[in-house]
Enzyme design. Structure first.
Site, mmCIF file in Angstrom:
data_model
loop_
_atom_site.group_PDB
_atom_site.id
_atom_site.type_symbol
_atom_site.label_atom_id
_atom_site.label_comp_id
_atom_site.label_asym_id
_atom_site.label_seq_id
_atom_site.Cartn_x
_atom_site.Cartn_y
_atom_site.Cartn_z
ATOM 1 C CG ASP A 79 -40.457 -58.661 -26.539
ATOM 2 O OD1 ASP A 79 -41.239 -59.591 -26.270
ATOM 3 O OD2 ASP A 79 -39.305 -58.580 -26.080
ATOM 4 C CE LYS A 99 -44.418 -62.273 -31.083
ATOM 5 N NZ LYS A 99 -43.339 -61.306 -30.804
ATOM 6 N N GLY A 100 -49.109 -59.757 -29.257
ATOM 7 C CA GLY A 100 -50.251 -59.977 -28.365
ATOM 8 C C GLY A 100 -51.370 -59.000 -28.671
ATOM 9 N N GLY A 144 -43.800 -63.678 -24.127
ATOM 10 C CA GLY A 144 -44.644 -62.903 -23.220
ATOM 11 C C GLY A 144 -45.450 -61.960 -24.090
ATOM 12 C CG HIS A 145 -47.401 -63.077 -27.036
ATOM 13 N ND1 HIS A 145 -47.824 -63.941 -28.007
ATOM 14 C CD2 HIS A 145 -46.048 -63.025 -27.158
ATOM 15 C CE1 HIS A 145 -46.779 -64.407 -28.675
ATOM 16 N NE2 HIS A 145 -45.687 -63.871 -28.173
ATOM 17 N NE ARG A 158 -33.931 -89.658 -33.643
ATOM 18 C CZ ARG A 158 -33.106 -90.220 -34.517
ATOM 19 N NH1 ARG A 158 -33.601 -90.869 -35.544
ATOM 20 N NH2 ARG A 158 -31.802 -90.138 -34.358
ATOM 21 C CD GLN A 213 -40.149 -67.260 -29.237
ATOM 22 O OE1 GLN A 213 -40.504 -68.182 -29.947
ATOM 23 N NE2 GLN A 213 -40.616 -67.081 -28.026
ATOM 24 N NE ARG A 244 -33.743 -61.284 -20.275
ATOM 25 C CZ ARG A 244 -33.308 -62.148 -21.186
ATOM 26 N NH1 ARG A 244 -32.013 -62.397 -21.316
ATOM 27 N NH2 ARG A 244 -34.151 -62.761 -22.000
ATOM 28 N NE ARG A 265 -39.400 -56.050 -24.351
ATOM 29 C CZ ARG A 265 -40.718 -55.856 -24.348
ATOM 30 N NH1 ARG A 265 -41.220 -54.710 -24.751
ATOM 31 N NH2 ARG A 265 -41.515 -56.807 -23.929
ATOM 32 N N GLY A 313 -50.697 -47.011 -29.450
ATOM 33 C CA GLY A 313 -50.804 -47.180 -27.997
ATOM 34 C C GLY A 313 -51.139 -48.636 -27.715
#
Ligand code: GDP
Ligand code: IMO
Ligand code: MG
Length: 433
Positions: A17, A20-21, A44-45, A148, A229, A308, A310, A420
Site C-alpha cells: 500500500d 504502487k498503483g 488493491g492498487h 504440483r 505487496q 481494514r 491500516r 497527493g
C-alpha cells in the site's frame, strides 16, 4: 544479449500500500506494456485520475492508458471469478479491455473456491495468532502450485479436462477441510459451471506472455513491471510467518513475468513518508496513540482490498534499507509526504536496539522483533499544505530536508515525491520518460 535499457520495475519497499498503483499509472504513460508478476487479488492498487478513483486487484495499473497493453504474468495467482468481475466493472465504467489489450499468461495458477475456504478456515483455527490474511486463498493456491497439484489458466481453457480435474480436487479438498480443519463439507460442484463460464470469457486473453515480453523488450519497446505487496511481506525476507506467499522483490519480476533477469533495468522502490501495515505481525515503529489515529485519518489508511484500518507508524529506515539492498533500487518514490504536514517534529527510525544494545541490520525471528526498540531521530516538521507543490522549490525547506535525510539514511536518491493521490500531485526529481 545486451541488457535492454527499456524496462522499469516498480516495487513496494514496506508492507504494501505504498502507492504502487498511483506511480505505475503515472509511469505507464511512457510504457508499451505493463505487467503484474506476482501476488493476486490480495493486492488493491488505487488510481485517481481526474478526481475519479479506480481500485485494481488483478488488472495491471496501466489500464487507464489506452495505448498501453496490460499483461498478467505466470507468477500471479488468478481467481477467474474475481478477474471477470473486475473486467465487468471496468467495462461498466466504459473501459473495455479486449484480447489485444489484456494478456493473461497460460502458465498462471488459479485460485479456486477451496483455496479461499482453506485460507479462512486456517485463520479461524489460528485464533489470536492469525496472520491476518486477506482471505483470498493466496497461501493455499501457492501451496498447490509448488506441491504440483495446482490448476492453471491453460487448464481452465480445456473444458473436459478441467471438469474432471476439478471434480477430483473438490473431493480431496473437502476431505482435508473436514478431517484436518474441522470444517463442514462445502458443495463446490455448482461452482464448476461458473468457473467454466469464466474460462470461456478469459480464453481469448490467454497466451504466451513470456515470449511476448521478450520480443517486446528486445525490439526496444518499453515494459513496466508492476509489483504487488511489499518487501516486508516477501515469503523469504519478510517477517516470517507474517508474510504473503510470494517473493515480492525485483527477482520475482523476472521469474513471475518469464523474462531473463538481465532484461530488467531501472528499479523504482516505493515508500511512504511514514509506514503502514495491514494484518498481524511485528511493526517496530507502530504508533498506538492519537498520533497513529491522526496518520490513519489524514492518510485515509484503510485497506483498498479488505477495508481494514491500516496500522500506522513512523518511517523506518532499517526496513527501507533492507528492501533497497534486496531489490537493487535505483530511485525511491516517496509517497504521501502531504500527510505529514502540520506536525511540529517528525520522528524517523534510524536503527534498532534489542535488550538495550544497538543491532546491525534486521532481526529474523518474531521473538527478536518483539524485543526491538526503534532508535528515533527527530526531523523538523512544516505547517504548510503541500498538496499543490509541483517542483522541489515549492516545498518548505523542512520538507526538503526530510527528503534529503531519507536519501542519506537509505543510500539512494529520491526520484519522485508524491504529495497527493492525483496524477498531477507529483514532483519528478528524475526524468523517467
Ligand atoms: P498500492 O497498493 O501500493 O497501490 O497502494 P494503495 O492504493 O493500496 O494505497 C495507497 C493510497 O494512498 C491510495 O488510496 C492512493 O490513492 C493514496 N495515495 C497515493 N499517493 C498519495 C500521496 O502522495 N498522498 C496522499 N494523500 N495519498 C496518496
Ligand atoms: P498491495 O499490492 C498490504 C498482507 C495481508 C496479510 C499478509 C498475508 O495492495 O500493496 P495474504 O492474503 O497475502 O495471504 O495475506 O499480507 N497483504 C497486504 N498488505 N497490501 C497488500 O497488497 C497486501 N497483500 C497482502 O494483510 O498481513
Ligand atoms: Mg494496496
Amino acid at each position: 544479449m545486451a541488457p535492454a535499457a527499456n524496462s522499469q520495475v516498480v516495487i513496494g519497499l514496506q508492507w504494501g500500500d505504498e502507492g504502487k498503483g498511483k506511480i505505475v499509472d503515472l509511469l505507464s504513460a511512457n510504457a508499451d506494456v505493463v505487467v503484474r508478476f506476482q501476488g493476486g487479488n490480495n493486492a488493491g492498487h488505487t488510481l485517481v485520475v481526474g478526481g475519479e478513483q479506480t481500485v485494481l486487484h488483478l488488472v495491471p495499473s496501466g489500464a487507464l492508458h489506452p495505448g498501453t497493453v496490460c499483461a498478467i504474468g505466470n507468477g500471479v495467482v488468478i481467481d477467474p471469478v474475481v478477474l471477470v468481475g473486475e473486467l465487468d466493472e471496468l467495462a461498466a465504467q466504459g473501459l473495455v479491455l479486449g484480447a489485444e489489450r489484456l494478456l493473461i499468461s497460460r502458465e498462471a495458477h488459479l485460485i479456486l473456491p477451496y483455496h479461499k475456504a482453506i485460507d479462512l478456515a486456517r485463520e479461524r483455527l489460528r485464533g489470536k495468532g492469525k496472520i491476518g490474511t486477506t482471505g483470498r486463498g493466496i497461501g493455499p493456491a501457492h501451496e498447490d502450485k509448488v506441491g504440483r497439484t495446482g490448476l492453471r489458466m491453460i487448464d481452465l481453457c480445456d473444458e473436459n479436462g478441467f471438469r474432471q480435474r476439478l471434480h477430483q480436487s473438490f473431493t480431496e479438498k473437502n476431505r482435508y477441510l473436514r478431517a484436518v480443519l474441522g470444517e463442514g463439507s462445502d458443495d463446490f460442484e455448482p461452482l464448476i459451471e461458473e468457473l467454466l463460464a469464466c474460462g470461456r470469457r478469459l480464453a481469448p486473453h490467454v497466451c504466451d506472455v513470456s515470449t511476448y515480453l521478450h520480443d517486446t523488450l528486445t525490439a526496444g519497446r518499453r515494459v513496466l513491471f508492476e509489483g504487488a505487496q511489499g518487501v516486508m511481506l516477501d515469503v523469504d525476507f519478510g517477517i516470517y510467518p507474517f508474510v504473503t506467499s510470494s517473493n515480492t522483490g525485483t527477482g520475482a519480476a523476472a521469474t513471475g513475468a518469464g523474462v531473463a533477469p538481465k532484461l530488467l533495468n531501472t528499479v523504482i522502490g516505493i515508500s511512504k513518508a511514514y509506514t503502514t501495515r495491514v494484518g498481524s505481525g511485528p511493526f517496530p515503529t507502530e504508533l498506538h496513540d492519537e498520533m497513529g489515529d491522526r496518520l490513519r485519518t489524514d492518510g485515509a489508511e484503510f485497506g483498498a482490498t479488505t477495508g481494514r484500518p491500516r496500522r500506522c507508524g513512523w518511517f523506518d529506515a532499517q526496513v527501507v534499507r533492507k528492501s533497497v539492498r534486496l531489490c537493487g533500487v535505483d530511485f525511491l518514490a516517496l509517497t504521501k509526504l502531504d500527510v505529514l504536514s502540520g506536525l511540529e517534529r517528525i520522528p524517523v527510525c534510524v536503527g534498532y536496539r534489542i535488550d538495550g544494545r544497538e543491532v546491525e541490520g534486521m532481526p529474523v525471528t518474531v521473538g527478536e522483533f518483539d524485543r526491538v526498540e526503534p532508535i528515533l531521530e527527530e526531523c523538523e516538521g512544516w505547517s504548510e499544505d503541500i498538496t499543490g507543490a509541483r517542483r522541489l522549490e515549492d516545498l518548505p525547506p523542512q520538507a526538503r530536508a526530510y527528503i534529503t535525510r531519507i536519501e542519506e539514511l537509505v543510500g539512494v536518491p529520491v526520484g519522485i515525491v508524491s504529495v497527493g493521490p492525483g496524477r498531477d500531485q507529483t514532483i519528478f526529481l528524475h526524468d523517467f520518460s
